[in-house]
Motif scaffolding. Structure first.
Motif, PDB file in Angstrom:
ATOM      1  N   GLY A  39       0.810  -1.216   0.000  1.00 17.63           N
ATOM      2  CA  GLY A  39       0.000   0.000   0.000  1.00 17.63           C
ATOM      3  C   GLY A  39       0.839   1.259   0.000  1.00 17.63           C
ATOM      4  O   GLY A  39       0.565   2.211  -0.745  1.00 17.63           O
ATOM      5  N   GLN A  40       1.882   1.265   0.818  1.00 15.73           N
ATOM      6  CA  GLN A  40       2.734   2.450   0.908  1.00 15.73           C
ATOM      7  C   GLN A  40       3.541   2.685  -0.362  1.00 15.73           C
ATOM      8  O   GLN A  40       3.921   3.820  -0.657  1.00 15.73           O
ATOM      9  N   SER A  41       3.815   1.627  -1.124  1.00 15.65           N
ATOM     10  CA  SER A  41       4.623   1.764  -2.336  1.00 15.65           C
ATOM     11  C   SER A  41       3.801   2.105  -3.572  1.00 15.65           C
ATOM     12  O   SER A  41       4.357   2.444  -4.617  1.00 15.65           O
ATOM     13  N   THR A  42       2.470   2.010  -3.469  1.00 13.77           N
ATOM     14  CA  THR A  42       1.614   2.310  -4.619  1.00 13.77           C
ATOM     15  C   THR A  42       1.632   3.811  -4.881  1.00 13.77           C
ATOM     16  O   THR A  42       1.581   4.617  -3.948  1.00 13.77           O
ATOM     17  N   ASP A  66      -4.042   4.543   4.073  1.00 10.20           N
ATOM     18  CA  ASP A  66      -2.791   4.651   4.830  1.00 10.20           C
ATOM     19  C   ASP A  66      -2.588   3.357   5.606  1.00 10.20           C
ATOM     20  O   ASP A  66      -3.532   2.584   5.823  1.00 10.20           O
ATOM     21  N   GLY A  67      -1.353   3.124   6.024  1.00 11.13           N
ATOM     22  CA  GLY A  67      -1.054   1.933   6.805  1.00 11.13           C
ATOM     23  C   GLY A  67       0.235   2.092   7.578  1.00 11.13           C
ATOM     24  O   GLY A  67       1.118   2.872   7.196  1.00 11.13           O
ATOM     25  N   HIS A  68       0.334   1.371   8.682  1.00  8.10           N
ATOM     26  CA  HIS A  68       1.556   1.393   9.493  1.00  8.10           C
ATOM     27  C   HIS A  68       1.806  -0.006  10.035  1.00  8.10           C
ATOM     28  O   HIS A  68       0.894  -0.659  10.554  1.00  8.10           O
ATOM     29  N   TYR A  69       3.056  -0.463   9.920  1.00 10.62           N
ATOM     30  CA  TYR A  69       3.467  -1.746  10.476  1.00 10.62           C
ATOM     31  C   TYR A  69       4.592  -1.498  11.461  1.00 10.62           C
ATOM     32  O   TYR A  69       5.564  -0.793  11.146  1.00 10.62           O
ATOM     33  N   ASP A  70       4.473  -2.063  12.664  1.00 16.41           N
ATOM     34  CA  ASP A  70       5.490  -1.895  13.697  1.00 16.41           C
ATOM     35  C   ASP A  70       6.301  -3.184  13.811  1.00 16.41           C
ATOM     36  O   ASP A  70       5.788  -4.202  14.280  1.00 16.41           O
ATOM     37  N   PRO A  71       7.564  -3.184  13.373  1.00 14.69           N
ATOM     38  CA  PRO A  71       8.367  -4.414  13.420  1.00 14.69           C
ATOM     39  C   PRO A  71       8.663  -4.886  14.843  1.00 14.69           C
ATOM     40  O   PRO A  71       8.974  -6.059  15.046  1.00 14.69           O
ATOM     41  N   ALA A  72       8.562  -3.987  15.819  1.00 17.67           N
ATOM     42  CA  ALA A  72       8.840  -4.376  17.207  1.00 17.67           C
ATOM     43  C   ALA A  72       7.705  -5.213  17.787  1.00 17.67           C
ATOM     44  O   ALA A  72       7.930  -6.259  18.411  1.00 17.67           O
ATOM     45  N   THR A  73       6.470  -4.772  17.583  1.00 20.38           N
ATOM     46  CA  THR A  73       5.313  -5.490  18.140  1.00 20.38           C
ATOM     47  C   THR A  73       4.675  -6.442  17.133  1.00 20.38           C
ATOM     48  O   THR A  73       3.808  -7.233  17.506  1.00 20.38           O
TER      49      THR A  73
END
Length: 349
Positions: A39-42, A66-73
């Motif tokens: 989504g972020q790269s589109t 929009d979107g968000h990914y948290d690699p920690a959690t």
């Protein structure tokens, strides 16, 4: 800021082997990370549709706002845009040509060729806990069906590297109806397995003490309400009774060369009911065995003071107040929303 939070179980989200859902790929964490990354790269929001609207999906499209990914959690927040008709009250418009996360929003008066009429819908995924929270604000809308169709479309046509297509074709990012070879657990064409297919199953969490709630309220129960889903043809050019529609579509629809479009409607019926304890237990046992595909949507006991207790269990839902001070212009950015959720975890069910 007020928000209504509804909890769901993440039962399936990936590619599953026929008749054996214990065998699947990839993990939900990898799938969500891929979804947010895609989504972020589109380049433009208008290219983020993952399925074609129809009577089997939703009447209008769904977009990745929009979107968000948290690699920690390993958690993700999705902000999708639920497209609606443009003539129904206060409507927002999300710019088509902006990149996801950078979309501009207008209200009521806007150019429909440049803006998508609709509302944001918000979802907080917690795959390590196997659950998802749907978040509904005053400025947003419900959209669980939009989410299901969007995720299924992503798995079917977009998910990288698991979707394998016919090589050698120049396809832009908006064209996802290309020749699909199948799905591969490692992204290599030689490992496409015909026995795997996309599956999305996200079910609302229910209170576990439903029977006890019914028994405790038994003496106050005065009515029983049943909600069913009925499928019939939607053909304004022909006047037929609902019984005739159901008969034709249920028995002969497969023989019609040009079957009519089907529409699903919900029908409610209600009776006066003052149950004994045994009647309550018997009905609860029978309701527990009903499949959602059998047409029964809900069965509710209503008390003298208008409390409603579903035999299928009441959804885990809470109204919360979040300390969000920023002005919302159309939708809350996924990163800002995730920070707000992360800092206020103790408030959520």
């Amino acid at each position: 800021m007020k928000v209504t939070c509804t909890a769901y179980d993440l039962d399936r989200l990936g590619y599953y082997k026929e008749a054996d859902y214990s065998k699947s790929f990839p993990g939900m964490v990898d799938m969500l990370e891929s979804l947010v990354g895609w989504g972020q790269s589109t380049t433009v929001i208008d290219n983020t549709k993952t399925y074609q609207p129809s009577f089997k999906t939703t009447k209008r499209s769904t977009f990745f706002a929009d979107g968000h990914y948290d690699p920690a959690t390993k958690e993700a927040v999705l902000v999708l845009w639920k497209e609606v008709h443009s003539d129904n009250g206060d409507i927002y418009g999300l710019s088509r040509a902006k990149k996801p996360g950078e979309g501009e929003v207008e209200k009521n008066s806007f150019n429909y060729d440049k803006y998508i009429p609709g509302f944001p819908i918000y979802f907080w995924f917690q795959p390590l806990q196997g659950r998802m929270l749907a978040l509904e604000f005053e400025h947003s809308d419900r959209g669980k069906q939009n989410l299901d169709c969007f995720l299924k479309g992503f798995l079917t046509w977009r998910a990288s590297p698991w979707c394998i297509f016919e090589p050698g074709k120049k396809i832009n990012e908006a064209n996802y109806h290309r020749e699909l070879l199948g799905y591969s657990f490692d992204g290599h064409p030689e490992n496409v397995n015909d026995f795997y297919s996309p599956s999305v199953n996200i079910t609302v969490q229910r209170d576990s003490d439903t029977l006890q709630k019914l028994l405790d309220s038994r003496r106050r129960i005065t009515r029983l309400q049943r909600t069913e889903e009925i499928e019939f043809t939607d053909d304004s050019a022909e006047e037929r009774s609902m019984g005739e529609r159901i008969y034709e579509d249920g028995v002969f629809r497969g023989l019609i060369s040009k079957p009519r479009r089907l529409t699903k409607v919900k029908y409610k019926s209600e009776i006066t009911w003052k149950p004994t304890e045994q009647e309550l237990r018997d009905l609860y046992d029978k309701a527990s065995s009903v499949s959602p595909n059998e047409g029964m949507v809900n069965l509710v006991a209503i008390t003298s003071d208008q409390d409603r207790i579903s035999f299928f269990g009441n959804a885990v839902r809470e109204d919360l107040e979040l300390p969000f001070k920023k002005t919302v212009n159309g939708f809350i950015g996924a990163h800002d929303l995730y920070s707000l959720l992360d800092n206020n975890r103790v408030l959520f069910p």
